[in-house]
Design an enzyme around this catalytic site. Structure first.
Site, short mmCIF file in Angstrom:
data_model
loop_
_atom_site.label_atom_id
_atom_site.label_comp_id
_atom_site.label_asym_id
_atom_site.label_seq_id
_atom_site.Cartn_x
_atom_site.Cartn_y
_atom_site.Cartn_z
NE ARG A 99 70.77 -25.56 -3.94
CZ ARG A 99 69.59 -25.95 -3.69
NH1 ARG A 99 68.62 -25.88 -4.71
NH2 ARG A 99 69.04 -26.16 -2.33
CB THR A 109 61.94 -27.22 -6.93
OG1 THR A 109 61.86 -25.96 -6.27
CG2 THR A 109 63.37 -27.91 -7.19
CB THR A 161 59.31 -29.23 0.28
OG1 THR A 161 59.66 -28.05 -0.27
CG2 THR A 161 58.37 -29.30 1.50
N GLY A 162 61.87 -28.02 1.63
CA GLY A 162 62.69 -27.29 2.45
C GLY A 162 64.17 -27.11 1.71
CB SER A 211 59.72 -22.00 -5.29
OG SER A 211 58.80 -22.92 -4.72
CB THR A 255 59.87 -28.77 -3.69
OG1 THR A 255 61.31 -28.09 -3.44
CG2 THR A 255 60.01 -29.93 -4.58
N1 GLY Z 1 64.09 -28.53 -1.97
C1 GLY Z 1 64.38 -27.53 -3.09
C2 GLY Z 1 65.64 -27.15 -3.10
O1 GLY Z 1 66.17 -26.90 -2.01
O2 GLY Z 1 66.22 -26.88 -4.06
#
Ligand code: GLY
Length: 277
Positions: free
Chosen positions: A165, A155, A188-189, A36, A137
């Site tokens: 977004r 990311t 991250t998350g 990702s 990420t």
């Molecule tokens: N933490 C990466 C995202 O939600 O885009």
């Protein structure tokens, strides 16, 4: 670990810590090994990856960031160019892509990524699935020999996100924050959960008040879980380092790996979900 090792090698070969951050993250953006990060990352609901990245230099408070950028192979380098070669901190969307192209950064036509989209949908999930199922990420920092801190983050963001977004990763104080007096933190998350709480700024401020990085990361998870309707089901993970080089990491509900390097050696560590009160 790959990024930590590449960053360390870059510095050992004479590069600056900031170069190390860029080199380490570029490697992961190229490999797509994280799943990702970079153009091999997760596509949005329209089928294309829109990339987010930022970079921060502690001693100068320099910062650069790009959000929702399409078709640029190395968003971390775009973020660094924003920091080094513009008057701004953050560029998004078409403007970020235009700026990156103006600075000669490598690019692809997003329509060339159709095969990747098809493969991703088949392999992993329908892009319409909830954000919780498709994100990750890379965050990388370096504390150099002068005691100065630098950090970067990159990311593709959440798989299946709406076009346009922007997640936490390019938002200073959300996905990444570096304060040269105190320390640095990264997240991250699911970015929405991180942004709502300015999480990495708060972690750094907790360290400023005397908390160990581990304590600060755990306290941030608990603080979010205490007020958010989803509680510990929220998907958030934090890592932090202070000026003494002490590190910490905490996650709300899952195990995740991070790597620490020192003196040319690095190791992978695993973080468990925090103990619930
Ligand atoms: N933490 C990466 C995202 O939600 O885009």
């Amino acid at each position: 670990k790959l990024a930590v090792d590449a960053a360390s090698e870059s510095v050992a070969a004479g590069g600056s810590a900031l170069d190390g951050i860029e080199v380490g993250i570029r490697l992961i953006e190229s490999l797509g090994s994280d799943g990702s990060v970079g153009l091999a990352g997760r596509p949005n609901a329209a089928g294309y990856p829109q990339l987010d990245a930022c970079i921060m230099a502690g001693p100068t408070r320099g910062a650069g960031s790009v959000g929702g950028m399409e078709g640029i192979v190395h968003p971390i380098t775009a973020a660094r160019r924003v920091m080094d070669s513009s008057k701004h901190v953050m560029l998004v969307g078409e403007g970020a892509r235009w700026f990156a192209l103006e600075h000669g950064l490598e690019s692809v036509d997003v329509s060339d990524l159709d095969a990747k989209k098809a493969a991703w949908v088949e392999r992993e999930q329908d892009p319409a699935e909830p954000l919780e199922k498709g994100h990750d990420t890379i965050t990388l920092w370096m504390l150099d020999g002068n005691g100065d801190l630098f950090g970067g983050c990159s990311t593709s963001g959440a798989g299946g996100k709406l076009p346009g977004r922007v997640g936490d990763s390019p938002i200073l104080g959300a996905g990444l924050f570096v304060d040269n007096e105190v320390g640095a933190a990264g997240a991250t998350g699911v970015g929405e959960n991180v942004m709502r709480y300015s999480a990495t700024t708060v972690i750094v401020e907790m360290m400023r008040q005397g908390m160990h990085p581990q304590e600060a990361c755990e306290a941030m998870v608990h603080r979010i879980a205490a007020v958010d309707p989803l509680g510990y089901q929220l998907d958030v993970c934090f890592i932090a380092i202070d000026k003494q080089g002490r590190t910490g990491a905490a996650a709300s509900n899952q195990r995740f790996p991070f790597a620490v390097g020192l003196g040319g050696r690095s190791e992978v560590r695993s973080v468990e979900a925090v103990e619930r009160p």
